[in-house]
Design a protein around this motif. Sequence first.
Motif, PDB file in Angstrom:
ATOM      1  N   GLN A  44      55.784  55.920  55.090  1.00 12.21           N
ATOM      2  CA  GLN A  44      56.100  56.666  53.552  1.00 12.21           C
ATOM      3  C   GLN A  44      56.605  55.680  52.499  1.00 12.21           C
ATOM      4  OE1 GLN A  44      58.007  60.289  53.972  1.00 12.21           O
ATOM      5  NE2 GLN A  44      56.232  61.395  54.297  1.00 12.21           N
ATOM      6  N   ILE A  45      57.591  55.110  52.721  1.00 11.19           N
ATOM      7  CA  ILE A  45      58.316  54.057  52.060  1.00 11.19           C
ATOM      8  C   ILE A  45      57.577  52.936  51.417  1.00 11.19           C
ATOM      9  CG2 ILE A  45      60.430  52.524  51.708  1.00 11.19           C
ATOM     10  CD1 ILE A  45      61.935  54.464  53.533  1.00 11.19           C
ATOM     11  N   ALA A  46      56.551  52.670  52.336  1.00 16.78           N
ATOM     12  CA  ALA A  46      55.837  51.435  51.933  1.00 16.78           C
ATOM     13  C   ALA A  46      54.798  51.642  50.921  1.00 16.78           C
ATOM     14  CB  ALA A  46      54.989  50.911  53.334  1.00 16.78           C
ATOM     15  N   TRP A  47      54.223  52.957  50.685  1.00 15.23           N
ATOM     16  CA  TRP A  47      53.387  53.076  49.604  1.00 15.23           C
ATOM     17  C   TRP A  47      53.945  53.075  48.276  1.00 15.23           C
ATOM     18  CZ3 TRP A  47      52.390  57.858  53.052  1.00 15.23           C
ATOM     19  CH2 TRP A  47      52.664  58.987  52.613  1.00 15.23           C
ATOM     20  N   ALA A  48      55.142  53.297  48.427  1.00 16.79           N
ATOM     21  CA  ALA A  48      56.134  53.235  46.983  1.00 16.79           C
ATOM     22  C   ALA A  48      56.622  51.806  46.710  1.00 16.79           C
ATOM     23  CB  ALA A  48      57.183  54.221  47.187  1.00 16.79           C
ATOM     24  N   LYS A  49      56.893  50.931  47.898  1.00 15.91           N
ATOM     25  CA  LYS A  49      57.731  49.951  47.598  1.00 15.91           C
ATOM     26  C   LYS A  49      56.851  48.821  47.786  1.00 15.91           C
ATOM     27  CE  LYS A  49      61.506  52.283  47.312  1.00 15.91           C
ATOM     28  NZ  LYS A  49      62.043  52.353  45.841  1.00 15.91           N
ATOM     29  N   GLU A 394      61.529  60.381  48.005  1.00 14.20           N
ATOM     30  CA  GLU A 394      62.130  61.374  47.195  1.00 14.20           C
ATOM     31  C   GLU A 394      63.431  61.975  48.024  1.00 14.20           C
ATOM     32  OE1 GLU A 394      61.485  61.497  44.310  1.00 14.20           O
ATOM     33  OE2 GLU A 394      59.459  60.637  44.236  1.00 14.20           O
ATOM     34  N   GLY A 395      63.325  61.862  49.315  1.00 14.35           N
ATOM     35  CA  GLY A 395      64.659  62.360  49.962  1.00 14.35           C
ATOM     36  C   GLY A 395      64.739  63.833  50.065  1.00 14.35           C
ATOM     37  N   THR A 396      63.460  64.395  50.086  1.00 19.43           N
ATOM     38  CA  THR A 396      63.690  65.934  49.872  1.00 19.43           C
ATOM     39  C   THR A 396      62.238  66.765  50.653  1.00 19.43           C
ATOM     40  OG1 THR A 396      64.038  67.902  48.590  1.00 19.43           O
ATOM     41  CG2 THR A 396      62.595  66.235  47.813  1.00 19.43           C
ATOM     42  N   MET A 397      62.113  67.867  50.875  1.00 14.21           N
ATOM     43  CA  MET A 397      61.239  68.543  51.306  1.00 14.21           C
ATOM     44  C   MET A 397      60.456  68.994  50.230  1.00 14.21           C
ATOM     45  SD  MET A 397      60.714  69.091  54.721  1.00 14.21           S
ATOM     46  CE  MET A 397      59.288  69.951  55.613  1.00 14.21           C
ATOM     47  N   LEU A 398      59.101  68.962  49.956  1.00 18.38           N
ATOM     48  CA  LEU A 398      58.612  69.237  48.848  1.00 18.38           C
ATOM     49  C   LEU A 398      57.231  70.006  49.328  1.00 18.38           C
ATOM     50  CD1 LEU A 398      57.790  65.895  47.221  1.00 18.38           C
ATOM     51  CD2 LEU A 398      59.565  67.613  46.621  1.00 18.38           C
ATOM     52  N   THR A 399      56.936  71.245  48.377  1.00 20.88           N
ATOM     53  CA  THR A 399      55.739  71.898  48.613  1.00 20.88           C
ATOM     54  C   THR A 399      54.933  71.743  47.367  1.00 20.88           C
ATOM     55  OG1 THR A 399      56.043  74.138  47.730  1.00 20.88           O
ATOM     56  CG2 THR A 399      57.254  73.386  49.825  1.00 20.88           C
ATOM     57  N   LEU A 400      53.564  72.026  47.719  1.00 20.03           N
ATOM     58  CA  LEU A 400      52.609  71.973  46.555  1.00 20.03           C
ATOM     59  C   LEU A 400      52.325  73.683  46.146  1.00 20.03           C
ATOM     60  CD1 LEU A 400      50.335  69.113  47.263  1.00 20.03           C
ATOM     61  CD2 LEU A 400      52.073  68.862  45.673  1.00 20.03           C
ATOM     62  N   SER A 444      57.871  69.069  38.343  1.00 19.61           N
ATOM     63  CA  SER A 444      56.446  68.724  37.869  1.00 19.61           C
ATOM     64  C   SER A 444      55.483  68.127  38.890  1.00 19.61           C
ATOM     65  CB  SER A 444      56.718  67.466  36.798  1.00 19.61           C
ATOM     66  OG  SER A 444      57.277  67.667  35.816  1.00 19.61           O
ATOM     67  N   VAL A 445      54.479  68.387  38.665  1.00 17.37           N
ATOM     68  CA  VAL A 445      53.284  67.846  39.593  1.00 17.37           C
ATOM     69  C   VAL A 445      52.234  66.735  38.769  1.00 17.37           C
ATOM     70  CG1 VAL A 445      51.940  69.903  38.919  1.00 17.37           C
ATOM     71  CG2 VAL A 445      51.355  68.578  41.103  1.00 17.37           C
ATOM     72  N   PRO A 446      51.994  65.731  39.406  1.00 17.00           N
ATOM     73  CA  PRO A 446      52.485  65.104  40.556  1.00 17.00           C
ATOM     74  C   PRO A 446      54.296  64.966  40.294  1.00 17.00           C
ATOM     75  CG  PRO A 446      50.701  63.719  39.652  1.00 17.00           C
ATOM     76  CD  PRO A 446      51.120  64.799  38.575  1.00 17.00           C
ATOM     77  N   TYR A 447      54.646  64.827  41.638  1.00 19.74           N
ATOM     78  CA  TYR A 447      56.097  64.639  41.753  1.00 19.74           C
ATOM     79  C   TYR A 447      56.406  63.213  41.488  1.00 19.74           C
ATOM     80  CZ  TYR A 447      60.937  66.132  43.097  1.00 19.74           C
ATOM     81  OH  TYR A 447      62.219  66.281  43.486  1.00 19.74           O
ATOM     82  N   SER A 448      55.455  62.340  41.878  1.00 15.16           N
ATOM     83  CA  SER A 448      55.659  60.784  41.618  1.00 15.16           C
ATOM     84  C   SER A 448      55.519  60.473  40.201  1.00 15.16           C
ATOM     85  CB  SER A 448      54.631  60.133  42.451  1.00 15.16           C
ATOM     86  OG  SER A 448      54.487  58.775  41.943  1.00 15.16           O
ATOM     87  N   GLU A 449      56.617  59.667  39.519  1.00 17.16           N
ATOM     88  CA  GLU A 449      56.585  59.440  38.486  1.00 17.16           C
ATOM     89  C   GLU A 449      55.347  58.560  38.004  1.00 17.16           C
ATOM     90  OE1 GLU A 449      59.544  57.551  34.830  1.00 17.16           O
ATOM     91  OE2 GLU A 449      60.202  58.015  37.047  1.00 17.16           O
ATOM     92  N   VAL A 450      55.379  57.534  39.104  1.00 22.83           N
ATOM     93  CA  VAL A 450      54.224  56.772  38.838  1.00 22.83           C
ATOM     94  C   VAL A 450      52.925  57.494  38.631  1.00 22.83           C
ATOM     95  CG1 VAL A 450      52.869  54.918  39.958  1.00 22.83           C
ATOM     96  CG2 VAL A 450      55.265  54.891  40.075  1.00 22.83           C
TER      97      VAL A 450
END
Length: 465
Positions: A44-49, A394-400, A444-450
């Motif tokens: 997971q971390i690799a797709w952001a870093k 994000e270090g958290t549990m998310l739901t859509l 917000s959605v998407p949660y990712s700022e990018v």
Amino acid sequence: MTDQSLQSILDESGDIVDLLRNQQVGPNVYPGVPAEYSNWRSEQIAWAKTAVLFNQSFHMVDLEVSGPDAFAMLNHLGINSFKGFVPDRAKQFVPVTPDGYVIGDVILFYLEENRFNLVGRAPTIEWIEYHAATGDWDVTVERDERTAVRPDPENRKNYRFQLQGPNAMAVLEVAMGKTPPDLKFFHMARIEIAGVEVRALRHGMAGQPGYELFGPWKDYDTVRNALIEAGRDHGLTLVGGRTYSSNTLESGWIPSPLPAIYTGEALKPYREWLKANSYEAKASIGGSFVPDSIEGYYLTPWDLGYGPFVKFDHDFIGREALERMAGVPQRRKVTLALDNADVMRVMSSALQKGDRAKYMEFPSAVYSMHPYDAVLKDGRTIGVSTWIGYSANEGTMLTLAIVEADFAEPGTEVTLLWGEPDGGTRKPTVERHVQTEIRAIVSSVPYSEVARDSYAEGWRTKQTA
């Protein structure tokens, strides 16, 4: 049994909600790749870093549609506008029922004049096959079945990879031996990797831009090995099946709307055409949200964030219904960030005897093909959660989730009702448990700022109130 149709199964069941909630099928599987290449956290971390390589060659259905009427038929079946749609472009294609509810969505590739390819889950594919078989269209369709249900899993027509992350372009440049083409979002080009031609689509998943790369199956190993070698100095990480299903949490795409085809006289011929082994006949629903009828699970394009796709510049199935819907308030798609303390309370209940909450798997806590959990405000259901999992980034549990517009403002406090009523359904993925409420913050959605800031306008565009 083999001659049964979906309609005959529904007629025998009596209660469609009870039938689908107790189906013996768990969540969709992602065959052809290991569960983890390293570990899901690092993946997971690799797709952001750095960069990741998603292998999409096995779990999706491909449908080629060709012939003089291919463009017209697809235009008639989708809510999307086809104005300006030309070869070497793609779009997210969304069909709806005559009542305006979503059947599913796929990526539609315009390969060349009179030739298209659609890639995704089976419900949309089968809807198109039905109209090709029963309508007055001069088209030919060829289905390339996903690996999990085909007798020859190593004999697919095409491979499909997704190269994604901040270093994706650098990896692709090494693999190509030159600068990659500067394509606009959902535009395609032909490139060369390791001496073979590859079709490249500018696309992205998991909140990061990248390329989708595809071509004939005979080139699978050549292209994959070249990409892996090109990524050695750029942190390229292979993503396993366990990680793959969690990538949507950061990008905001809801992957599993229940196909809204189980009721309605106009759709009865379609249900009679669908066989007992179809996706729709085996679909399972899970979660705490239990409506009075199956229609309670149906979703509109606006529910899924596809409102910008709805264009009334062409005649399509469901147009009149959507024109009526367009004039009334709509629910909003949001991300819910679950309260860490409440999540830990749910998890810690497994470390005791007596009552336990529904087990929460990591990184994806989805345990049926179509998750539907109730979202509450002051004890009243104000929406549904459709996908749940953990983001290491994000270090958290998310739901859509999809909530009433009055509660869609970021920062709004709501609760997620976790677990099924009455101790749980008969699905094999459900152990005996008790329901519990988990506090959550609307985000917000998407949660990712990018994803919010860099993607083309559409369902990934930042949605708030």
